[in-house]
Scaffold this motif. Sequence first.
Motif, PDB file in Angstrom:
ATOM      1  N   TYR A   1      27.675  11.942  34.845  1.00 33.47           N
ATOM      2  CA  TYR A   1      26.423  11.807  35.589  1.00 33.47           C
ATOM      3  C   TYR A   1      26.430  12.719  36.811  1.00 33.47           C
ATOM      4  O   TYR A   1      25.467  13.458  37.055  1.00 33.47           O
ATOM      5  N   ARG A   2      27.514  12.689  37.578  1.00 31.39           N
ATOM      6  CA  ARG A   2      27.602  13.544  38.772  1.00 31.39           C
ATOM      7  C   ARG A   2      27.571  15.020  38.395  1.00 31.39           C
ATOM      8  O   ARG A   2      26.934  15.833  39.071  1.00 31.39           O
ATOM      9  N   ARG A   3      28.242  15.380  37.313  1.00 30.42           N
ATOM     10  CA  ARG A   3      28.245  16.775  36.865  1.00 30.42           C
ATOM     11  C   ARG A   3      26.831  17.219  36.499  1.00 30.42           C
ATOM     12  O   ARG A   3      26.395  18.309  36.868  1.00 30.42           O
ATOM     13  N   ALA A   4      26.093  16.356  35.813  1.00 32.81           N
ATOM     14  CA  ALA A   4      24.714  16.687  35.445  1.00 32.81           C
ATOM     15  C   ALA A   4      23.846  16.846  36.695  1.00 32.81           C
ATOM     16  O   ALA A   4      23.008  17.753  36.769  1.00 32.81           O
ATOM     17  N   LEU A   5      24.041  15.987  37.682  1.00 33.27           N
ATOM     18  CA  LEU A   5      23.283  16.124  38.932  1.00 33.27           C
ATOM     19  C   LEU A   5      23.632  17.422  39.655  1.00 33.27           C
ATOM     20  O   LEU A   5      22.746  18.091  40.196  1.00 33.27           O
ATOM     21  N   ARG A   6      24.910  17.790  39.669  1.00 31.16           N
ATOM     22  CA  ARG A   6      25.314  19.053  40.319  1.00 31.16           C
ATOM     23  C   ARG A   6      24.674  20.237  39.615  1.00 31.16           C
ATOM     24  O   ARG A   6      24.264  21.206  40.247  1.00 31.16           O
ATOM     25  N   GLU A   7      24.592  20.172  38.283  1.00 32.66           N
ATOM     26  CA  GLU A   7      23.939  21.241  37.529  1.00 32.66           C
ATOM     27  C   GLU A   7      22.462  21.322  37.896  1.00 32.66           C
ATOM     28  O   GLU A   7      21.920  22.421  38.060  1.00 32.66           O
TER      29      GLU A   7
ATOM     30  N   VAL B   1      20.497  24.532  39.624  1.00 32.96           N
ATOM     31  CA  VAL B   1      19.275  25.112  39.068  1.00 32.96           C
ATOM     32  C   VAL B   1      18.230  25.273  40.170  1.00 32.96           C
ATOM     33  O   VAL B   1      17.469  26.238  40.183  1.00 32.96           O
ATOM     34  N   ARG B   2      18.210  24.326  41.113  1.00 35.37           N
ATOM     35  CA  ARG B   2      17.222  24.340  42.191  1.00 35.37           C
ATOM     36  C   ARG B   2      17.728  25.029  43.454  1.00 35.37           C
ATOM     37  O   ARG B   2      17.097  24.980  44.500  1.00 35.37           O
ATOM     38  N   GLY B   3      18.905  25.661  43.351  1.00 31.17           N
ATOM     39  CA  GLY B   3      19.430  26.433  44.474  1.00 31.17           C
ATOM     40  C   GLY B   3      20.034  25.604  45.596  1.00 31.17           C
ATOM     41  O   GLY B   3      20.140  26.076  46.723  1.00 31.17           O
ATOM     42  N   VAL B   4      20.429  24.369  45.297  1.00 30.41           N
ATOM     43  CA  VAL B   4      21.032  23.507  46.314  1.00 30.41           C
ATOM     44  C   VAL B   4      22.541  23.501  46.115  1.00 30.41           C
ATOM     45  O   VAL B   4      23.033  23.171  45.034  1.00 30.41           O
ATOM     46  N   ASP B   5      23.266  23.860  47.152  1.00 31.69           N
ATOM     47  CA  ASP B   5      24.722  23.823  47.129  1.00 31.69           C
ATOM     48  C   ASP B   5      25.161  22.404  47.481  1.00 31.69           C
ATOM     49  O   ASP B   5      24.833  21.895  48.557  1.00 31.69           O
ATOM     50  N   SER B   6      25.895  21.752  46.593  1.00 33.15           N
ATOM     51  CA  SER B   6      26.275  20.348  46.812  1.00 33.15           C
ATOM     52  C   SER B   6      27.153  20.177  48.053  1.00 33.15           C
ATOM     53  O   SER B   6      27.063  19.156  48.737  1.00 33.15           O
ATOM     54  N   ASP B   7      27.992  21.177  48.362  1.00 29.54           N
ATOM     55  CA  ASP B   7      28.825  21.084  49.566  1.00 29.54           C
ATOM     56  C   ASP B   7      27.960  21.143  50.828  1.00 29.54           C
ATOM     57  O   ASP B   7      28.208  20.401  51.787  1.00 29.54           O
ATOM     58  N   GLU B   8      26.953  22.003  50.826  1.00 31.66           N
ATOM     59  CA  GLU B   8      26.040  22.083  51.969  1.00 31.66           C
ATOM     60  C   GLU B   8      25.238  20.792  52.108  1.00 31.66           C
ATOM     61  O   GLU B   8      25.030  20.301  53.222  1.00 31.66           O
ATOM     62  N   LEU B   9      24.785  20.241  50.991  1.00 35.85           N
ATOM     63  CA  LEU B   9      24.034  18.994  51.025  1.00 35.85           C
ATOM     64  C   LEU B   9      24.910  17.866  51.564  1.00 35.85           C
ATOM     65  O   LEU B   9      24.472  17.072  52.405  1.00 35.85           O
ATOM     66  N   ARG B  10      26.162  17.801  51.114  1.00 30.62           N
ATOM     67  CA  ARG B  10      27.097  16.792  51.601  1.00 30.62           C
ATOM     68  C   ARG B  10      27.297  16.931  53.109  1.00 30.62           C
ATOM     69  O   ARG B  10      27.284  15.948  53.847  1.00 30.62           O
ATOM     70  N   ASP B  11      27.459  18.163  53.580  1.00 27.29           N
ATOM     71  CA  ASP B  11      27.650  18.420  55.005  1.00 27.29           C
ATOM     72  C   ASP B  11      26.430  17.966  55.812  1.00 27.29           C
ATOM     73  O   ASP B  11      26.569  17.300  56.841  1.00 27.29           O
ATOM     74  N   LEU B  12      25.237  18.319  55.347  1.00 30.76           N
ATOM     75  CA  LEU B  12      24.018  17.907  56.050  1.00 30.76           C
ATOM     76  C   LEU B  12      23.867  16.392  56.074  1.00 30.76           C
ATOM     77  O   LEU B  12      23.492  15.816  57.100  1.00 30.76           O
TER      78      LEU B  12
END
Length: 92
Positions: free
Chosen positions: A28-34, A38-49
């Motif tokens: 599930y998490r892998r699918a969300l990261r994908e 696709v939408r140009g969101v870096d998961s590490d940046e999102l986590r930091d914010l």
Amino acid sequence: MITRSVTIEAIDELYLQWHDHINASALYRRALREEMAVRGVDSDELRDLLERAQEQGYTLEEIASETNRFADLEALVTDQERESPTADTRPE
């Protein structure tokens, strides 16, 4: 961590029962990261914010109700940081 319900098809359930070693949460998490990628969101940046917003005192519920995309969260954090006095500007 928040637990969410996810609806799966009968074939998914059967396959997971056959292969109970598969971590469905990780899939599930892998699918969300994908989807994020696709939408140009870096998961590490999102986590930091998200962490920065929470450090500023926002709850996850408040963040979700006040934002609906990455740019909104970024603006929320940046605006709050601009409004907060820094150590250099505090009166002595």
